[in-house]
Structure formats: structure tokens, C-alpha cells
Design an enzyme around this catalytic site. Structure first.
Site, PDB file in Angstrom:
ATOM      1  N   TYR A 130       0.841  -1.195   0.000  1.00 51.37           N
ATOM      2  CA  TYR A 130       0.000   0.000   0.000  1.00 51.37           C
ATOM      3  C   TYR A 130       0.878   1.247   0.000  1.00 51.37           C
ATOM      4  CZ  TYR A 130      -4.028  -2.907   0.152  1.00 51.37           C
ATOM      5  OH  TYR A 130      -4.984  -3.822  -0.199  1.00 51.37           O
ATOM      6  N   LYS A 183       2.814 -16.069   0.175  1.00 44.85           N
ATOM      7  CA  LYS A 183       3.392 -16.405  -1.131  1.00 44.85           C
ATOM      8  C   LYS A 183       4.906 -16.535  -0.966  1.00 44.85           C
ATOM      9  CE  LYS A 183       2.762 -17.134  -5.577  1.00 44.85           C
ATOM     10  NZ  LYS A 183       2.074 -18.363  -6.059  1.00 44.85           N
ATOM     11  N   ASP A 216      -2.619 -18.059  -3.907  1.00 44.68           N
ATOM     12  CA  ASP A 216      -3.373 -18.423  -5.098  1.00 44.68           C
ATOM     13  C   ASP A 216      -4.174 -19.702  -4.879  1.00 44.68           C
ATOM     14  OD1 ASP A 216      -0.767 -19.406  -4.866  1.00 44.68           O
ATOM     15  OD2 ASP A 216      -0.617 -19.925  -6.971  1.00 44.68           O
ATOM     16  N   ASP A 240      -6.668  -8.165   2.128  1.00 43.96           N
ATOM     17  CA  ASP A 240      -7.697  -7.272   1.600  1.00 43.96           C
ATOM     18  C   ASP A 240      -8.543  -7.995   0.561  1.00 43.96           C
ATOM     19  OD1 ASP A 240      -9.159  -5.006   1.029  1.00 43.96           O
ATOM     20  OD2 ASP A 240      -7.517  -3.908   0.107  1.00 43.96           O
ATOM     21  N   ASP A 244     -12.629  -9.543   1.119  1.00 43.49           N
ATOM     22  CA  ASP A 244     -13.752  -9.194   0.246  1.00 43.49           C
ATOM     23  C   ASP A 244     -14.367 -10.450  -0.359  1.00 43.49           C
ATOM     24  OD1 ASP A 244     -13.382  -6.529   0.747  1.00 43.49           O
ATOM     25  OD2 ASP A 244     -13.055  -5.949  -1.326  1.00 43.49           O
TER      26      ASP A 244
END
Length: 354
Positions: A130, A183, A216, A240, A244
């Protein structure tokens, strides 16, 4: 309890109004003594004060017991030097709200092809990719040439340790099952450190089961069998996206509660955006912000040892569930009511209970 409320932009004022009605009803019903102090942020503040976050508002929030932030038009605000500050980023960073806690669960009466589930995503909230919050000065995105952009990702031991600890503590209060999403096979140093710290932290919680899934692969697993998971922890951007997704899997992003938590402050915030295309139409679902407000009450109750706040939070969550089950809700979750009437339905259910 002193609560600062910032309605925001787009549908923000509508869903915030519904939320504060529920909050006032809960305060009276459970004798919480909540005093609400409302201030403008976003476009309204920009028009009145020349800045989206007026001077002195941070100190007002710091002196309060909690903050409710309605959705703001984040994408509209591009130049902080001209007063266009992202309110969400501003309060998360300045209050050091390092943990974003986002529950997702299914509700009776709302059809879900994936079956019932009840999980929580715990997302690191202050660094990662971010670009507007991961540097002390400047921005984490660099335009090297007109055709080349470099984006910097910051991962620190401190932030990894405290988000891991928060997730472990929550998992111990639930089913003692924590899933670390990462990851590290590609981001070997940053996510490698995050994963190592999560493992090390989890060892300090006897009886806690921990598993690790690549981000993933996690997207496939969670849409196949969300009931497999309980508490999920991840870095900022991965968390994030995942939060969602899990909120939408529960039936609607409008059901996603969200609490931003630090050591001494917390901010309730809807999981969705300001949706200007449906603003002022009385169709927006207020449940995300209502449920976020309930999370804030529960946090305050745990922090102060005042059980009535936790009882009020549980009652609000139960009233939302009952509203959905009986169809007294907005169209996106199977009802036929508008924003205002949906808020009133929650108040009626809440106050009708003993």
C-alpha cells in the site's frame, strides 16, 4: 462511552444514519451511555474546510472511545498537499490500527450454495504494497520513466509479530485453528519472514493448530469449502482481497463487518466502498457498517471489562441475522426494504428482545 462518527461520501451518510439509530437503541436498551459526536470527512469536509480531514479531528478521535467511519470516495482524493487526504488511510496510519479483523459468516434464510461457514480474516493493516502508507515520507510507487513504474512493498518484523499474535489470540478464543496465507515460494524474503514469525508465534499458544496455504491456492480452497477455515491471517494486500471474497461468499459484501484495531484505538468501517452510483436512493445495505459497529462495541467491552457492551454487540448481530431470516432487509440480501427501513427493522428486533 464517547463515539466519534464520520459519515463519509456516497452511500456513507445513509448507512451511517441507519447504524447510529441502531447504536442509540442498543445504548438505551443495554444502558451503555454512548454519546455520539458527528463530524464531516471526505467531500463535505473538503467543501467546508478545504481538506477531507479537518485539523484537530485526529485529536478528537484519539480522545474518544471509538470511531465509526463511513465509506469515503478514496479514489477521488489524489493530492494530499491540496487537502485531498484518504480518511481511511489517515486514521489507520495515525492511530496505528495494525489489525483489520473481518468476519464472514452465512445467515439462515439467505441461500448459500457453499453451505454454512463462519470464519474471520485477520489482515495486517499498515504496510505491504500500500504505497500511500508504507513510507515515512513520500510514496511507495515510483515513476522511473513514463513507461516504468516500481512499487515498493514493506514488510517488517514488528508488524508481522503483532498481526500474528492478534490472529493467534483470536484463534484460541474460537476453534484453535489458524490458517496462514502467504506467497513465500516467490516472495521468499518478505513472505518468508512473515511465515516464519507466524510459525514462531503460534508455538507460544499450546493446542493451536496451524496450517499454511499459498495465496493463489487459498482462493481456490475458500470458494470450494469455506467451512474448512476458521481464523485466517495474511499480509495487507492478500488479506484485503481475501476478506472481500469471503464476505461475498457469505451472500453479499454488504454483510462484511470490519474492525481496525490497534493497541489503544479501534475504528469500525464498512468492508465496501462509497458506491456513488446508488447514493441517495435509499437502497444501500447498512448491515456491513452495523455489524462493524457491533464489533467495536465488543472490543470496547473486552478492553474495559464491561460485559454489557459484549451483550449489546451479540444482540445487534442477532438482530441482523433475524432481519435477514425474515426478509426485513435490502434487496441484495433477499429483502424488499430500503436503507432506512432496514435500520428501523433491526432496531425493532433489538428492542423487542429481553
Amino acid at each position: 462511552m464517547r463515539m466519534v462518527v464520520l459519515p463519509g461520501d456516497g452511500i456513507g451518510p445513509e448507512i451511517t444514519s441507519a447504524t447510529t439509530r441502531v447504536l442509540r437503541a442498543a445504548s438505551e436498551h443495554f444502558q451503555l451511555g454512548v454519546a455520539i459526536e458527528e463530524h464531516p470527512v471526505g467531500h463535505e469536509s473538503l467543501k467546508k474546510f478545504g481538506t477531507t480531514v479537518q485539523p484537530g479531528l485526529l485529536e478528537t478521535v484519539r480522545a474518544a472511545d471509538g470511531l465509526i467511519l463511513g465509506p469515503t470516495a478514496t479514489f477521488d482524493f489524489k493530492n494530499e498537499q491540496s487537502g485531498e487526504i484518504n480518511p481511511s488511510k489517515y486514521f489507520r496510519k495515525n492511530l496505528d490500527l495494525f489489525a483489520n479483523v473481518r468476519p464472514a459468516r452465512t445467515y439462515p434464510g439467505l441461500r448459500n450454495p457453499l453451505g454454512d461457514f463462519d470464519l474471520v480474516v485477520v489482515r495486517e493493516n499498515t504496510e505491504g504494497f500500500y504505497a500511500d502508507r508504507n513510507m515515512e515520507q513520500g510514496n511507495g510507487e515510483v515513476l522511473v520513466t513514463p513507461d516504468v513504474v516500481i512499487s515498493l512493498r514493506r514488510i517488517t518484523r514488528l508488524c508481522c509479530e503483532r498481526i500474528a499474535r492478534s490472529a493467534c489470540q483470536l484463534a484460541m478464543r474460537r476453534k484453535k485453528h489458524l490458517t496462514v496465507v502467504h506467497k513465500a515460494n516467490v516472495l521468499k524474503i518478505g513472505d518468508g519472514m512473515f511465515l516464519d514469525i507466524c510459525r514462531e508465534t503460534a508455538r507460544g499458544f499450546p493446542g493451536l493448530e496451524i496450517d499454511e496455504i499459498l495465496v493463489d491456492a487459498m482462493m481456490a480452497h475458500v470458494v470450494r469449502n469455506p467451512n474448512r477455515f476458521d481464523v485466517i491471517v495474511s499480509t495487507n494486500m492478500f488479506g484485503d482481497i481475501l476478506s472481500d471474497l469471503t464476505a461475498e461468499l457469505s451472500g453479499s459484501l454488504g454483510l462484511g463487518g470490519s474492525l481496525n484495531v490497534g493497541e489503544g484505538h479501534a475504528m469500525a468501517q464498512a468492508a465496501h466502498g462509497s458506491a456513488p452510483d446508488i447514493a441517495s436512493q435509499d437502497v444501500a445495505n447498512p448491515f456491513s457498517l452495523v455489524l462493524s459497529m457491533a464489533l467495536l462495541l465488543a472490543w470496547h467491552g473486552e478492553r474495559t471489562g464491561a460485559a454489557r457492551f459484549g451483550e449489546a454487540a451479540s444482540a445487534i448481530e442477532g438482530a441482523v441475522a433475524e432481519a435477514i431470516k425474515t426478509g426485513r432487509a435490502t434487496r441484495d440480501v433477499g429483502g424488499k426494504l430500503g436503507t432506512t427501513a432496514t435500520g428501523e427493522a433491526v432496531v425493532e428486533i433489538l428492542t423487542a428482545r429481553g
